[in-house]
Each structure stands twice: as C-alpha cells, then as structure tokens.
Design an enzyme around this catalytic site. Structure first.
Site, mmCIF file in Angstrom:
data_model
loop_
_atom_site.group_PDB
_atom_site.id
_atom_site.type_symbol
_atom_site.label_atom_id
_atom_site.label_comp_id
_atom_site.label_asym_id
_atom_site.label_seq_id
_atom_site.Cartn_x
_atom_site.Cartn_y
_atom_site.Cartn_z
ATOM 1 N N HIS A 1 0.827 -1.201 0.000
ATOM 2 C CA HIS A 1 0.000 0.000 0.000
ATOM 3 C C HIS A 1 0.863 1.254 0.000
ATOM 4 O O HIS A 1 0.488 2.282 -0.569
ATOM 5 C CB HIS A 1 -0.921 0.000 1.222
ATOM 6 C CG HIS A 1 -2.052 -0.962 1.107
ATOM 7 N ND1 HIS A 1 -3.141 -0.741 0.289
ATOM 8 C CD2 HIS A 1 -2.266 -2.160 1.684
ATOM 9 C CE1 HIS A 1 -3.972 -1.758 0.382
ATOM 10 N NE2 HIS A 1 -3.472 -2.630 1.219
ATOM 11 N N ARG B 1 -5.241 -3.024 -21.950
ATOM 12 C CA ARG B 1 -4.699 -4.134 -22.735
ATOM 13 C C ARG B 1 -4.590 -5.377 -21.854
ATOM 14 O O ARG B 1 -3.611 -5.561 -21.142
ATOM 15 C CB ARG B 1 -3.331 -3.755 -23.302
ATOM 16 C CG ARG B 1 -3.345 -2.508 -24.187
ATOM 17 C CD ARG B 1 -1.952 -2.196 -24.686
ATOM 18 N NE ARG B 1 -1.898 -1.007 -25.524
ATOM 19 C CZ ARG B 1 -1.661 0.223 -25.067
ATOM 20 N NH1 ARG B 1 -1.437 0.416 -23.770
ATOM 21 N NH2 ARG B 1 -1.635 1.259 -25.895
ATOM 22 N N ARG C 1 -10.044 -4.384 -23.329
ATOM 23 C CA ARG C 1 -9.933 -5.075 -24.613
ATOM 24 C C ARG C 1 -9.673 -6.550 -24.343
ATOM 25 O O ARG C 1 -8.752 -6.894 -23.595
ATOM 26 C CB ARG C 1 -8.800 -4.488 -25.449
ATOM 27 C CG ARG C 1 -8.638 -5.183 -26.805
ATOM 28 C CD ARG C 1 -7.587 -4.523 -27.663
ATOM 29 N NE ARG C 1 -6.230 -4.704 -27.141
ATOM 30 C CZ ARG C 1 -5.148 -4.100 -27.632
ATOM 31 N NH1 ARG C 1 -5.267 -3.272 -28.635
ATOM 32 N NH2 ARG C 1 -3.970 -4.323 -27.107
ATOM 33 N N GLU D 1 -10.247 -1.655 -36.800
ATOM 34 C CA GLU D 1 -8.832 -1.579 -37.169
ATOM 35 C C GLU D 1 -8.542 -2.317 -38.466
ATOM 36 O O GLU D 1 -7.382 -2.512 -38.824
ATOM 37 C CB GLU D 1 -7.958 -2.116 -36.029
ATOM 38 C CG GLU D 1 -8.412 -3.447 -35.475
ATOM 39 C CD GLU D 1 -7.727 -3.810 -34.166
ATOM 40 O OE1 GLU D 1 -6.656 -3.274 -33.875
ATOM 41 O OE2 GLU D 1 -8.284 -4.649 -33.431
ATOM 42 N N ASN E 1 -3.352 2.334 -35.200
ATOM 43 C CA ASN E 1 -2.069 1.694 -35.530
ATOM 44 C C ASN E 1 -2.271 0.578 -36.551
ATOM 45 O O ASN E 1 -1.615 0.541 -37.605
ATOM 46 C CB ASN E 1 -1.412 1.120 -34.272
ATOM 47 C CG ASN E 1 -1.168 2.174 -33.208
ATOM 48 O OD1 ASN E 1 -1.371 3.355 -33.446
ATOM 49 N ND2 ASN E 1 -0.728 1.758 -32.044
ATOM 50 N N ASP E 2 -3.185 -0.344 -36.232
ATOM 51 C CA ASP E 2 -3.446 -1.437 -37.176
ATOM 52 C C ASP E 2 -4.236 -0.961 -38.383
ATOM 53 O O ASP E 2 -4.039 -1.458 -39.500
ATOM 54 C CB ASP E 2 -4.189 -2.579 -36.473
ATOM 55 C CG ASP E 2 -3.227 -3.601 -35.878
ATOM 56 O OD1 ASP E 2 -2.081 -3.682 -36.358
ATOM 57 O OD2 ASP E 2 -3.611 -4.308 -34.932
ATOM 58 N N ARG F 1 3.811 -2.999 -39.753
ATOM 59 C CA ARG F 1 4.316 -2.163 -38.659
ATOM 60 C C ARG F 1 5.683 -2.618 -38.162
ATOM 61 O O ARG F 1 6.436 -1.835 -37.589
ATOM 62 C CB ARG F 1 3.330 -2.198 -37.479
ATOM 63 C CG ARG F 1 2.048 -1.458 -37.716
ATOM 64 C CD ARG F 1 0.982 -1.831 -36.691
ATOM 65 N NE ARG F 1 1.418 -1.576 -35.321
ATOM 66 C CZ ARG F 1 0.726 -1.953 -34.240
ATOM 67 N NH1 ARG F 1 -0.418 -2.606 -34.393
ATOM 68 N NH2 ARG F 1 1.167 -1.689 -33.038
ATOM 69 N N CYS G 1 -8.474 5.065 -30.070
ATOM 70 C CA CYS G 1 -7.549 4.638 -29.012
ATOM 71 C C CYS G 1 -6.138 4.374 -29.529
ATOM 72 O O CYS G 1 -5.257 3.999 -28.765
ATOM 73 C CB CYS G 1 -8.068 3.401 -28.287
ATOM 74 S SG CYS G 1 -8.112 1.894 -29.286
#
Length: 540
Positions: A188, A293, A329, A427, A450-451, A461, A498
């Site tokens: 903590h 993710r 996701r 995408e 991106n994709d 990529r 995103c």
C-alpha cells in the site's frame, strides 16, 4: 560520486539533501501484572484510541489520495475488531499475566510471520500492515505520538521501510522523494507513493553515513546519486526543470473539462497496459480508461491466467477508477505478441494471421474464462468490453452468443455482474466498410489507428523497410476514420479513437470536426490533448 541502484516505484527527479528517517522505536519490556482484567481494560482503551487515529488518517488520505488508496486505514481499523487478533491479545494477558504491550507485540509478530510465509505476494505485503497496526497500539499504550516532522528543509527521505500510516503522516511539502531498503511494489505504501506523485525507489542498499549529504533520485531508473558530480547535477537539473514544466501544465489543467471553446465536450480517457498504470491515469486526471490491454496478464506468465487471477486484476482497476469507465480489450495476442504456451504455429505473415478475436472464437474455453472474469469484475465498477480485429457482423453475433452463455452461467451460480457496454475495435478496412451494419450490433466503436494504418496502407508495422511509406496522415487513413465515425453514429454507436493518432495534437481539431466522441491516449499525453481540445472552436 556514489551511485546506488534499487527498483523503481514511481518516476520523477528529486534533487536535495538526504535524510535518513529513523522510526520511533517502541521498546517493549515484559512485566508481570497482578490485575489482568485492568490490563485488558487498558488494552481496550488503547485499541479504541488507535481506531480513532486510523479514522482520522483515513479522512486525511481520502482528501490526498482518494477513496481506494485511503481504504487501507479503514482496513487497519477493522483489523482491530478482528476476533482472532483480539482473542490472542486477551489470552496472552490473562494466561501469562503480562502487560498489554507484550501481548500486542507477540500477537502482531505471530500474525505478521504467518502472512509473510504465504505464497501470495499480496498477502506477504500485508504482514507490514499487521506490524503497523500493532505498533500503533503499542505507541498509544506507551504514550508515544509520531507527527511526521522532518525539519525545515525539503529532503530526499531514506528509510528501512515506510508503513502506510507513516507515508500519509509525513509532511509532504518537506518530502522530495523516498528511498527504502525494503518494501514491495505491491504494498500500500508503494501505491500511495505513486498516487501522491512522489519519486520512489525500493530495494536500495544505502549506508548510514550518507545522512545529510546532497543527493539526486532518478525514480524512473531506480537510481540514487550521492555527492553528484557537476555533469550529473547539470543533467538532472535540466531534466527536473522539464518535468516541473509538465507539472505546471498539470496544475493548470487538472480538474478542467475537455470542452471546446464553443462548448462541445469530449471524453478523454487513458490507455494502460496493466494494473500498475492506474496511478499515472489518476495523476494525469484522465476521465476513464479507454483501452485496458488485457494481454499483459497472458504475456508475463508461463501458463494461462486463471479466472481468479484475471478477476482480481480487473476488479482492482475498476475499484481504483471509482466509477469512471474502464474499457477492457479482450485478449489481443498473436502477431508481435506471442506466448509460447498458446502453441501458435509459425506464420509467414502473422499480422494477418491467427490472432486476437480469431483465437478467442476458435478456442472459446480461453475466451469464456476471460469473459467470466470481466463480467464478475463489472459488479465493482463501470466496466465495458471491446473486441479486437473484427471484420464481420457474423463474428459479433457469435461473440454475443458466447456472452449470453457466460451470463447464463453466472446467473445460475447467483454471481452478480454489472451492466456492461460492448463494443468493437475498428482496425481493419473490412470493419470500416461494414461500420454502419456493425454499429447496429454494438454500443460503441474504438478506432485502433495503428493497425488500421497498417492494413489500409499495406505497410507492416514491424518492417522498418516500409516505415517511410506508412504515413499515418494518409488521406485514406483519415477518410476511413471519418467514415467510421459517421456510420457509427448513424447506426447508434458512440465512437472513440484509441490508437497513437489520438494523441497527435496536430489532428485533434480534425477529429473533433469529424465528430469523434472520445479520445484515449497514453496517460502522459492526457494534459496536452486536453489543452488542444480547449483551444478548438468548432463554430468557426
């Protein structure tokens, strides 16, 4: 110059004198008591006082670090109501006729050792909490009181370890950073430090003779420099100035709305790769999490994560976000993200191969385990789900069938879950072309630029040779985004972005004019995008 390396808890740079924090030692001496019931009453009074102190600490932490992180003090207070703990103290006083200090210290040590011996890292970290609670009661019994005083000059604070209560009680205007020999990134204290924004390092082996010497902390690298040379000092002075400028921006924009000059509001969320990123999301004042993710749970393991492991991670994030939206996701593995235990065949072109939702639909047992964990966690916060690499309406319909099966299983077991929005990542060019029909099947779209860029421009990529051809501002990419937003709205879905382009402030006005509802970016980019949004006037 002496360089000491530890483990990073929270990034940032601190420059100033080093001060070694020495805990107030409660020396417990064993003494025989004649009236054991009077000693029990003495313990009960000290316990009640300690509970009052913890309630006050909870209120202080609530203002400084939020409800989730303040909960530790409420947990400490409740621990002092635990029948097992109390029975142990009472039993030791009554059967051994000893003073309450000894009974509390013995009970605390026994519980702490039991927790420290457990395999679970979270439970191991709780052993420090037990010692903290017990030490508090002993301090009350002995009439001691720590006020967190550090002196007049801001310092880099060094300690063996810091209990959560010590961290909150410290006068943070006098703390530039803290460095500890012990502690864990799951404690903590570490969570509180990250939330407070204090550069922090654990596992640093420092000597006592450095007390009072000039120092520099590089929280990101986990390094402490003692008696830095001129070159090092100049380097970190410049770096600190840059970080301070970012903090100035934070202070100016924190708490302000993501609204254009003409009054249009935009949701501005953050992308994260794991539970540990939430502190940065909160620090940068994101309105929610637009991309969680989930594959981080799979990539760091040697076998499939269990439903319970996933549930705990999702629940923790949902609770820490305290009602703000968290979009998870589902498993997006394959292509450049591989886990050996999936036993995926070698592919010549993995970017267009067996990945993401295709794995989930072909291996539904993996998919259903994740969905059960997500839906269970949705009871504890505002969770939404999005599915990656969608190319057809049929895929979405099959997903909805599996979701219905999962809900049925949870209902049959009387396991509660929340109202979960479901969306897809756009995408692929196929998803763009089918976006109007797809929008009628889901609650939202999140455009993965991106994709989308990779597939639209046929530029891998991962291939540096075609990097010059992968123009993220290509008209085909931008038209695909505009088409998706238009068709999404026509079909009744809200639309976000995103991918990396969401953080490109040179395109912020373009996206707003297209009608995008949400942008999700890395936490560190929240404030710069907010700044860009607030400068746009869509009426012109």
């Amino acid at each position: 110059m002496l360089e000491i390396t530890g483990k990073s808890v929270f990034g940032g740079v601190a420059i100033g004198p080093v001060k070694i924090y020495r805990k107030q030692e409660n020396v417990v001496k064993r003494s025989k008591v004649d009236d054991v019931e009077a000693e029990v009453t003495r313990f009960d009074a000290a316990k009640d006082t300690a509970k009052q102190q913890l309630s006050a600490l909870h209120d202080k932490a609530l203002k400084e670090v939020g409800e989730t992180n303040a909960a530790i003090f409420e947990a400490h207070r409740m621990f002092l109501e635990d029948p097992g703990y109390l029975d142990s103290v009472y039993n030791i006083i009554r059967t051994q006729s000893v003073n309450a200090e000894v009974a509390v210290a013995t009970t605390g040590d026994n519980y702490a050792e039991m927790l420290a011996a457990m395999d679970d890292d979270y439970m191991k970290a709780r052993s420090a909490d037990v010692r903290d609670v017990s030490n508090r009661v002993i301090s009350v019994l002995q009439g001691n009181a720590g006020d967190g005083s550090l002196g007049d000059e801001p310092v880099i604070l060094l300690a063996d370890d810091l209990a959560p209560s010590e961290t909150v009680q410290l006068d943070k205007s006098k703390v530039l950073s803290f460095v500890t020999r012990h502690g864990s990134t799951n404690s903590h204290t570490a969570i509180l430090a990250r939330t407070m924004g204090i550069p922090a390092i654990i596992g640093a082996d420092f000597a006592e003779d450095i007390d009072g010497k000039p120092g520099i902390v590089d929280g990101a690298l986990g390094k402490l420099f003692i008696d830095p040379d001129e070159e090092t000092l100049q380097k970190y002075t410049k770096q600190k100035a840059e970080l301070d400028e970012k903090k100035r921006l934070l202070q100016e924009l924190k708490g302000k709305e993501n609204v254009t000059k003409d009054g249009r509001k935009i949701n501005l969320y953050a992308n994260i790769g794991g539970v540990g990123d939430v502190a940065e999301v909160l620090e940068n004042d994101a309105g929610g999490i637009g991309l969680f993710r989930s594959e981080f749970l799979y990539l760091k393991k040697d076998d499939y994560p269990t439903e319970e492991e996933q549930f705990e991670a999702y629940r923790k994030v949902a609770q820490m976000m305290a009602g703000k939206k968290v979009i998870i996701r589902t498993l997006d593995i394959g292509a450049d993200k591989q886990a050996d235990y999936f036993h995926l065949d070698h592919e010549d072109n993995p970017a267009m191969g067996f990945r993401a939702i295709r794995i989930c639909l072909k291996r539904p047992e993996i998919f259903k385990t994740q969905l059960r964990a997500i839906f269970r966690a949705s009871y504890y916060g505002n969770i939404a789900i999005m599915y990656p690499m969608i190319i057809s309406v049929d895929e979405v319909k099959r997903i909805k069938e599996i979701v219905a099966e999962v809900k049925g299983e949870l209902d049959a077991a009387n396991i509660p879950y929340g109202d979960v929005e479901q969306g897809i990542m756009v995408e692929t060019p196929a998803a763009v072309i089918m976006s109007e029909e797809l929008a009628q099947e889901v609650d939202f779209f999140s455009i993965g630029t991106n994709d989308l860029t990779q597939y639209t421009l046929a530029c891998d990529r991962q291939n540096a040779a075609v990097e010059d051809f992968a123009d993220t501002h290509h008209p085909a990419v931008l038209r695909s985004i505009e088409t998706t937003i238009k068709n999404g709205h026509k079909g009744g879905a809200w639309v976000g972005i995103c991918g990396e382009l969401g953080a490109d402030t040179s395109l912020t006005e373009t996206f707003l004019r297209m009608g995008v509802d949400e942008l999700s970016v890395s936490p560190s980019r929240i404030l710069s995008v907010r700044d860009a949004i607030r400068k746009v006037d869509l009426s012109k």
